[in-house]
Structures are given as structure tokens and as C-alpha cells.
Write a protein that holds these residues in place. Structure first.
Motif: not given
Lengths: 114, 114
Positions: B3-9, B21-26, B88-90, B108-112
Motif C-alpha cells: 500500500g502506502v509506506t512512510q519513513t521515518p515513523k 519525509l519519504q512516501c512510496t506506494q505500490d 503528524v504528516y500523512f 504517518g510520520t510524527r515530527l517534533l
């Protein structure tokens, strides 16, 4: 200026009863409405949608009602189950407008107790 | 399918630092989106892409950049991080125009930013 409003931050319901989540919108150009469900630490997942040419759409335990004159839609969950406990987002869009994509409400946290 | 993957968490940044922020979908979806969700708020669109090589701004693009060199990847770049970018980035994708199509979200990626 919020175009999509979910005025109830939270809702508590007993298992087996009906859950009714409400959503109001201000933009009369919206013609497609969706409900997304979100568990903690996960992305939103699509639940059910409705086009503005309809006033009701049903999918199993979930039914969405649209009242265009009142600019109001609601999500009914019958019967409610503990696994339904999540944050529910109402979203809306204008047809053909990729740039606006989805306009989300702030969400309503549903808690279903057993 | 992943599906949709995100890194980092999760990531902590200092003010002024940058990151991607990385996002990949297959799923071979043409449309991809970046949203941010601030505490107690709905998701807001940052940038979107309608295909490889084509990107455009959403509702809150300031402080971010994107690129889309392939169908699968849609990275989001933060330059000169600020505390206001704590969120939080989606990332999401859809096969056709988002206004009329279900979007599939990553976790999602939680960024502080401190």
C-alpha cells in the motif's frame, strides 16, 4: 474559517446501540462527501461516501445521510461494536478539483463500551 | 501489496534543520498527496501530484517542497524546520481524481521540532 465542521469532539455509546456522528459544511460547491476512520498511530481508512445527488448510502452497519438544504450529513453505525472505537473524520470535495482534494473536519472520537 | 509506506515513523528535529519525509506506494496510483494533521485538527493538504513530474500546492505549502520523479515515490522536503511544523504528516494516493475517489493513506510520520 472551517468549511467542514464536526462540532462534537467525542461520543460515547454502549455496544449494540446506534452511534450517530454529525457533520456540517458551509461550501455549497461540495458535491462529494466521505467518512474516514482512524485508529491511533495509523493513517485514516476510507469508510463510506456519498455523492450530492443522493441522500442516503448504506454499507452494512454504516449508513450516511445527506441533507443538502441543511448542509448536514450524518453517519449512523448500527449496531455499534467495541472495534468501532476510533476517530471519525468527515471530508468533502468539489468535483474536478484535484488541488482542493479533500477538506477534513476535526474529527469525532467514538468510544463504544461493552 | 504494502500500500502506502512512510519513513521515518518518528523524528525530532532542531530548529533550522532540514529533512525529507519519504512516501512510496505500490498500487500504481497516479495521484499522490501530502497532508499534515495538527493536534485536535483535521488533515490539511500541503502538496499534491497528478503524475510523475507534475506537482502543485495545496492549502498549506509554505516551508515545504516536493518532487515526483517516479509514479511510486513522492518525498516531502522540509527546509529550515520551525516549531510550527510540529505535526503528524500523512501521505496518500488514489488511482484517479481525489475528489471522486477513495484515498489510501500511509501510517504517518510524527515530527517534533524543538
Amino acid at each position: 474559517d472551517q468549511q467542514v465542521k464536526q462540532n462534537s469532539p467525542s461520543l460515547s455509546v454502549q455496544e449494540g446501540r446506534i452511534s450517530i456522528l454529525n457533520c456540517d459544511y458551509t461550501n455549497s460547491m461540495f458535491d462529494y462527501f466521505l467518512w474516514y476512520k482512524k485508529y491511533p498511530a495509523e493513517g485514516p481508512t476510507f469508510l463510506i461516501s456519498i455523492s450530492s445527488i443522493k441522500d442516503k448510502n448504506e454499507d452494512g452497519r454504516f449508513t450516511v445521510f445527506l441533507n443538502k438544504s441543511a448542509k448536514h450529513l450524518s453517519l449512523h453505525i448500527v449496531p455499534s461494536q467495541p472495534g468501532d472505537s476510533a476517530v471519525y473524520f468527515c471530508a468533502a470535495s468539489e468535483g474536478g478539483q484535484a488541488g482542493t482534494a479533500l477538506i477534513f473536519g476535526k474529527g469525532t472520537t467514538l468510544s463504544v463500551s461493552s | 501489496n504494502a500500500g502506502v509506506t512512510q519513513t521515518p515513523k518518528f523524528r525530532i528535529l532542531k530548529i533550522g534543520q532540514s529533512m525529507t519525509l519519504q512516501c512510496t506506494q505500490d498500487m500504481n496510483h497516479n495521484y499522490m498527496y501530502w497532508y499534515r494533521q495538527d493536534p485536535g485538527m483535521g488533515l490539511k493538504l500541503i502538496y499534491y501530484s497528478v503524475g510523475a513530474g507534475i506537482t502543485d500546492k495545496g492549502e498549506v505549502p509554505n516551508g515545504y517542497n516536493v518532487s515526483r520523479s517516479t509514479t511510486e515515490d513522492f518525498p516531502l522536503r522540509l527546509e529550515l524546520a520551525a516549531p510550527s511544523q510540529t505535526s503528524v504528516y500523512f501521505c496518500a494516493s488514489s488511482p484517479t481524481l481525489a475528489a471522486q475517489e477513495t484515498q489510501y493513506f500511509g501510517p504517518g510520520t510524527r515530527l517534533l521540532v524543538l
